[in-house]
Scaffold this motif. Structure first.
Motif, PDB file in Angstrom:
ATOM      1  N   PRO A 194       9.643 -25.883  26.701  1.00 17.49           N
ATOM      2  CA  PRO A 194       8.581 -25.412  27.611  1.00 17.49           C
ATOM      3  C   PRO A 194       9.139 -24.588  28.755  1.00 17.49           C
ATOM      4  N   ARG A 195       8.360 -23.599  29.166  1.00 16.49           N
ATOM      5  CA  ARG A 195       8.732 -22.789  30.305  1.00 16.49           C
ATOM      6  C   ARG A 195       8.369 -23.504  31.601  1.00 16.49           C
ATOM      7  N   ALA A 196       8.856 -22.968  32.724  1.00 14.29           N
ATOM      8  CA  ALA A 196       8.607 -23.593  34.023  1.00 14.29           C
ATOM      9  C   ALA A 196       7.112 -23.688  34.302  1.00 14.29           C
ATOM     10  N   GLN A 197       6.359 -22.676  33.915  1.00 10.23           N
ATOM     11  CA  GLN A 197       4.912 -22.704  34.145  1.00 10.23           C
ATOM     12  C   GLN A 197       4.266 -23.843  33.373  1.00 10.23           C
ATOM     13  N   GLY A 198       4.765 -24.112  32.168  1.00 11.85           N
ATOM     14  CA  GLY A 198       4.233 -25.222  31.386  1.00 11.85           C
ATOM     15  C   GLY A 198       4.504 -26.571  32.035  1.00 11.85           C
ATOM     16  N   TRP A 199       5.712 -26.738  32.568  1.00 12.55           N
ATOM     17  CA  TRP A 199       6.034 -27.990  33.258  1.00 12.55           C
ATOM     18  C   TRP A 199       5.148 -28.178  34.495  1.00 12.55           C
ATOM     19  N   LEU A 200       4.926 -27.104  35.249  1.00 14.21           N
ATOM     20  CA  LEU A 200       4.071 -27.200  36.426  1.00 14.21           C
ATOM     21  C   LEU A 200       2.640 -27.554  36.031  1.00 14.21           C
ATOM     22  N   ARG A 201       2.159 -26.906  34.984  1.00 17.19           N
ATOM     23  CA  ARG A 201       0.800 -27.164  34.515  1.00 17.19           C
ATOM     24  C   ARG A 201       0.640 -28.634  34.105  1.00 17.19           C
ATOM     25  N   TRP A 202       1.655 -29.161  33.442  1.00 18.56           N
ATOM     26  CA  TRP A 202       1.595 -30.548  32.996  1.00 18.56           C
ATOM     27  C   TRP A 202       1.752 -31.520  34.167  1.00 18.56           C
ATOM     28  N   ALA A 203       2.660 -31.220  35.107  1.00 13.91           N
ATOM     29  CA  ALA A 203       2.907 -32.131  36.228  1.00 13.91           C
ATOM     30  C   ALA A 203       1.674 -32.280  37.108  1.00 13.91           C
ATOM     31  N   LEU A 204       0.914 -31.207  37.289  1.00 13.26           N
ATOM     32  CA  LEU A 204      -0.285 -31.278  38.120  1.00 13.26           C
ATOM     33  C   LEU A 204      -1.368 -32.144  37.490  1.00 13.26           C
ATOM     34  N   VAL A 205      -1.229 -32.458  36.218  1.00 12.68           N
ATOM     35  CA  VAL A 205      -2.139 -33.394  35.555  1.00 12.68           C
ATOM     36  C   VAL A 205      -1.528 -34.784  35.477  1.00 12.68           C
ATOM     37  N   ALA A 206      -0.243 -34.872  35.101  1.00 10.77           N
ATOM     38  CA  ALA A 206       0.385 -36.172  34.869  1.00 10.77           C
ATOM     39  C   ALA A 206       0.583 -36.962  36.163  1.00 10.77           C
ATOM     40  N   VAL A 207       1.012 -36.303  37.234  1.00  2.00           N
ATOM     41  CA  VAL A 207       1.287 -37.025  38.483  1.00  2.00           C
ATOM     42  C   VAL A 207       0.027 -37.687  39.040  1.00  2.00           C
ATOM     43  N   PRO A 208      -1.117 -36.989  39.125  1.00  2.00           N
ATOM     44  CA  PRO A 208      -2.327 -37.690  39.582  1.00  2.00           C
ATOM     45  C   PRO A 208      -2.731 -38.856  38.680  1.00  2.00           C
TER      46      PRO A 208
END
Length: 370
Positions: A9-23
């Motif tokens: 995954p690219r950095a944008q993919g990790w950011l997209r996922w983290a903004l869902v997983a962390v909450p």
């Protein structure tokens, strides 16, 4: 149909996922059975968000973010003090940034439904007005970012076209100089060798007529052969100077650049193996195949993404052109003149041509000896 390897995954993919997983993780301490089910469903749905914009199946690309928005919106209604709204709004932002009109409208509708349901459940309509405003700001930010990325891409394409034009001008000037050199070479060398070959032919006939020794005749014949071979090589050199062949990779890249500029869709070239000089007939067949495939894509699947793979194998070159329509196209009732001409050109080279519908678009694969 060949499958593409799974990429990291690219950095944008990790950011997209983290903004869902962390909450989702933050909401776990206050979760009951219903909210645990929503948290688990959201985490499962969020995993493909790591690669969602690299996916080739458009319904999947549309459905997964919408499902995440729906599940996080429902969780936010059940746990209004959680960070579920962060996951819902961040996913909405990426939908606005990357998707077409229909997914954007559906995403905003799901957001409005979640905000309205939460306000009705807890009777906090004043707070809902500020949340609607936040949603509007997020949508506007996504649209603004989308427009900026589109302008950057158009600028890059314009610069690429300008660079191509400059290179074409330089190539035309070089070709004119090479044509002048070829003309001089032809006038001086080729004509001299042609005259020498004719004179040696006359000398050989005279020696045979006068009964000269076989050794003398053989010497003249060898000199005549050398002159003829030299003339043939000189003609090849003149032809090479007059031609300014563009490499196959460059020609295909130019076709894809033109397609990107015309359609606004992605069109990528992947080269495998070690590139090498090809016979002009083989190179022409490959370039014409890409040209015909792009013409068919423009006609039958406008704005479809295109993947071109050029594989330099041992003793052959393989070309694959696949457009990504997001669905399996119907089989063509009969091959058009373009495909027929392509097949005839490949057959003359003892190559193979395959064309037909794939899993999510039309695919052309040809192999030519090289």
């Amino acid at each position: 149909m060949t499958t593409r390897p799974v990429t990291f995954p690219r950095a944008q993919g990790w950011l997209r996922w983290a903004l869902v997983a962390v909450p989702m993780v933050a909401a776990m301490p206050r979760a009951d059975l219903r909210t645990w089910l929503l948290i688990g469903l959201t985490l499962v749905l969020s995993i493909p968000l790591l690669w969602i914009h690299d996916a080739r199946v458009r319904p999947l690309t549309m459905a997964l973010p919408l499902a995440v928005i729906a599940s996080t919106g429902a969780l936010w209604v059940l746990l209004p003090s959680s960070w579920a709204s962060v996951a819902m709004f961040s996913t909405t932002f990426f939908v606005v940034l990357r998707q077409s009109t229909l997914p954007i409208v559906l995403a905003v509708a799901l957001d409005v439904a979640a905000i309205t349901a939460g306000a009705a459940r807890y009777d906090v309509w004043k707070g809902a007005l500020s949340t609607y405003a936040v949603l509007a700001v997020i949508v506007l930010m996504g649209l603004n970012r989308r427009a900026r990325l589109a302008r950057i891409e158009q600028t890059e394409l314009a610069l690429a076209r300008a660079q191509t034009a400059n290179e074409e001008h330089a190539r035309a000037a070089a070709l004119a100089e090479r044509t002048r050199i070829a003309r001089e070479l032809h006038d001086v060398l080729a004509r001299s060798l042609a005259g020498l070959a004719l004179n040696l032919q006359g000398a050989r006939l005279m020696l045979v007529r006068d009964g000269a020794s076989p050794d003398a005749v053989a010497q003249i014949e060898r000199a005549q052969t050398l002159a003829s071979e030299g003339l043939a090589e000189a003609r090849k050199a003149v032809a090479a100077l007059r031609e300014d062949a563009v490499g196959v990779e460059r020609a295909i890249a130019d076709l894809l650049a033109a397609y990107r500029l015309d359609s606004g869709a992605r069109a990528d070239l992947e080269i495998k193996g070690e590139p090498r000089d090809l016979d002009p007939s083989a190179g022409t067949a490959l370039v014409r195949a890409v040209q015909e495939a792009l013409a068919n894509t423009r006609k039958h699947a406008a704005q479809a993404e295109v993947d071109v793979t050029l594989h330099y194998a041992k003793g052959s070159v393989e070309l694959t052109v696949a457009d990504r329509q997001g669905r399996r196209p119907p089989a063509a009732p009969a091959a058009g003149y373009g495909l027929r001409g392509m097949g005839e050109r490949v057959a003359l080279l003892d190559g193979r041509l395959e064309s037909g519908p794939g899993e999510d678009g039309w695919r052309i694969h040809l192999t030519v000896p090289a």
